[in-house]
Motif scaffolding. Structure first.
Motif, mmCIF file in Angstrom:
data_model
loop_
_atom_site.group_PDB
_atom_site.id
_atom_site.type_symbol
_atom_site.label_atom_id
_atom_site.label_comp_id
_atom_site.label_asym_id
_atom_site.label_seq_id
_atom_site.Cartn_x
_atom_site.Cartn_y
_atom_site.Cartn_z
ATOM 1 N N HIS A 121 0.851 -1.189 0.000
ATOM 2 C CA HIS A 121 0.000 0.000 0.000
ATOM 3 C C HIS A 121 0.887 1.238 0.000
ATOM 4 O O HIS A 121 1.762 1.376 0.856
ATOM 5 C CB HIS A 121 -0.888 0.009 1.246
ATOM 6 C CG HIS A 121 -1.642 -1.268 1.437
ATOM 7 N ND1 HIS A 121 -2.898 -1.470 0.919
ATOM 8 C CD2 HIS A 121 -1.288 -2.424 2.062
ATOM 9 C CE1 HIS A 121 -3.291 -2.691 1.236
ATOM 10 N NE2 HIS A 121 -2.333 -3.292 1.925
ATOM 11 N N THR A 122 0.661 2.119 -0.943
ATOM 12 C CA THR A 122 1.411 3.370 -0.988
ATOM 13 C C THR A 122 0.437 4.519 -1.184
ATOM 14 O O THR A 122 -0.618 4.352 -1.805
ATOM 15 C CB THR A 122 2.499 3.350 -2.087
ATOM 16 O OG1 THR A 122 3.363 4.475 -1.907
ATOM 17 C CG2 THR A 122 1.910 3.366 -3.491
ATOM 18 N N VAL A 123 0.786 5.659 -0.645
ATOM 19 C CA VAL A 123 -0.093 6.832 -0.702
ATOM 20 C C VAL A 123 0.545 7.875 -1.597
ATOM 21 O O VAL A 123 1.579 8.451 -1.256
ATOM 22 C CB VAL A 123 -0.347 7.404 0.710
ATOM 23 C CG1 VAL A 123 -1.295 8.608 0.636
ATOM 24 C CG2 VAL A 123 -0.909 6.320 1.627
ATOM 25 N N GLY A 124 -0.070 8.084 -2.736
ATOM 26 C CA GLY A 124 0.428 9.071 -3.681
ATOM 27 C C GLY A 124 -0.015 10.477 -3.311
ATOM 28 O O GLY A 124 -0.942 10.673 -2.529
ATOM 29 N N PRO A 125 0.641 11.465 -3.905
ATOM 30 C CA PRO A 125 0.299 12.858 -3.625
ATOM 31 C C PRO A 125 -0.938 13.318 -4.388
ATOM 32 O O PRO A 125 -1.209 12.859 -5.499
ATOM 33 C CB PRO A 125 1.528 13.623 -4.116
ATOM 34 C CG PRO A 125 2.043 12.772 -5.243
ATOM 35 C CD PRO A 125 1.785 11.344 -4.819
ATOM 36 N N VAL A 126 -1.660 14.227 -3.780
ATOM 37 C CA VAL A 126 -2.750 14.921 -4.464
ATOM 38 C C VAL A 126 -2.107 16.034 -5.283
ATOM 39 O O VAL A 126 -1.257 16.781 -4.784
ATOM 40 C CB VAL A 126 -3.759 15.503 -3.454
ATOM 41 C CG1 VAL A 126 -4.818 16.349 -4.158
ATOM 42 C CG2 VAL A 126 -4.402 14.387 -2.638
ATOM 43 N N TRP A 127 -2.465 16.126 -6.563
ATOM 44 C CA TRP A 127 -1.911 17.149 -7.447
ATOM 45 C C TRP A 127 -2.369 18.531 -6.991
ATOM 46 O O TRP A 127 -3.559 18.781 -6.811
ATOM 47 C CB TRP A 127 -2.352 16.884 -8.882
ATOM 48 C CG TRP A 127 -1.789 17.875 -9.854
ATOM 49 C CD1 TRP A 127 -2.467 18.875 -10.485
ATOM 50 C CD2 TRP A 127 -0.430 17.949 -10.309
ATOM 51 N NE1 TRP A 127 -1.611 19.578 -11.303
ATOM 52 C CE2 TRP A 127 -0.355 19.027 -11.215
ATOM 53 C CE3 TRP A 127 0.715 17.219 -10.037
ATOM 54 C CZ2 TRP A 127 0.817 19.388 -11.855
ATOM 55 C CZ3 TRP A 127 1.892 17.580 -10.676
ATOM 56 C CH2 TRP A 127 1.934 18.646 -11.576
ATOM 57 N N GLN A 128 -1.391 19.426 -6.792
ATOM 58 C CA GLN A 128 -1.682 20.800 -6.379
ATOM 59 C C GLN A 128 -1.033 21.798 -7.321
ATOM 60 O O GLN A 128 -0.641 22.887 -6.912
ATOM 61 C CB GLN A 128 -1.196 21.017 -4.942
ATOM 62 C CG GLN A 128 -1.896 20.123 -3.945
ATOM 63 C CD GLN A 128 -1.353 20.310 -2.542
ATOM 64 O OE1 GLN A 128 -1.228 21.438 -2.059
ATOM 65 N NE2 GLN A 128 -1.031 19.215 -1.890
ATOM 66 N N GLY A 129 -0.851 21.384 -8.572
ATOM 67 C CA GLY A 129 -0.262 22.275 -9.555
ATOM 68 C C GLY A 129 1.220 22.046 -9.793
ATOM 69 O O GLY A 129 1.831 22.731 -10.605
ATOM 70 N N GLY A 130 1.818 21.125 -9.083
ATOM 71 C CA GLY A 130 3.216 20.788 -9.302
ATOM 72 C C GLY A 130 4.215 21.560 -8.475
ATOM 73 O O GLY A 130 5.416 21.372 -8.614
#
Length: 167
Positions: free
Chosen positions: A72-81
């Motif tokens: 299980h891995t938690v990716g980032p929420v895109w916030q514009g880079g």
């Protein structure tokens, strides 16, 4: 490394990677599909892990899945880079590979991490995935499991552009 279009829950590999949320208690997309296919034991095992930070990875047994383990891995929420998303996504791949090695896995399948409800641009995510895995997958057979044809085309183009390794 190879890319295929499939349902990750059907793959007979040592470990599949779950694009999870930080609570690890199931959700939508690939996370929900993995939880449904693995059975209720997966949810109980995830509860014991106490969550997971973005960019990190933790493992459970695969239970009813053909895969022996779920990472299980938690990716980032895109916030514009501009919020470190690229590095956090790369960390998901590095940490998942590290955990796979610790488990003794020889084959790992990754979904497209963060490109669904977390809105990471698919082409950018694919480039990070392929580049990171290429540099860190020594000794592991890696599959990029794409649910849709558009993602599959992105991964296949990136993989075909890689220099072929010789003996």
């Amino acid at each position: 490394m190879l890319a295929l279009q499939a349902d990750i829950t059907t793959l007979a590999v040592d470990a599949i990677v779950n694009a999870a949320n930080s609570r690890l208690l199931g959700g939508g997309g690939v996370d929900g599909a993995i939880h449904r296919a693995a059975g209720p034991e997966l949810l109980e095992a995830c509860r014991q892990l106490g969550g997971c930070h973005t960019g990190q990875a933790k493992a459970t047994p695969g239970f009813r899945l053909p895969a022996r383990w779920v990472i299980h891995t938690v990716g980032p929420v895109w916030q514009g880079g501009l919020a470190g998303e690229d590095e956090l996504l790369a960390s998901c791949y590095r940490e998942s590979l590290r955990v796979a090695r610790e488990l003794g896995a020889r084959s790992v399948a990754f979904p497209c991490i963060s490109t669904g409800i977390y809105r990471f641009p698919p082409a950018r995510a694919a480039a990070i995935a392929v580049g990171t895995v290429r540099g860190h997958a020594k000794g592991l057979e890696v599959q990029f499991c794409c649910f849709g044809a558009e993602d599959l085309a992105l991964y296949r183009a990136l993989l075909s552009a890689l220099p072929q390794r010789t003996g």
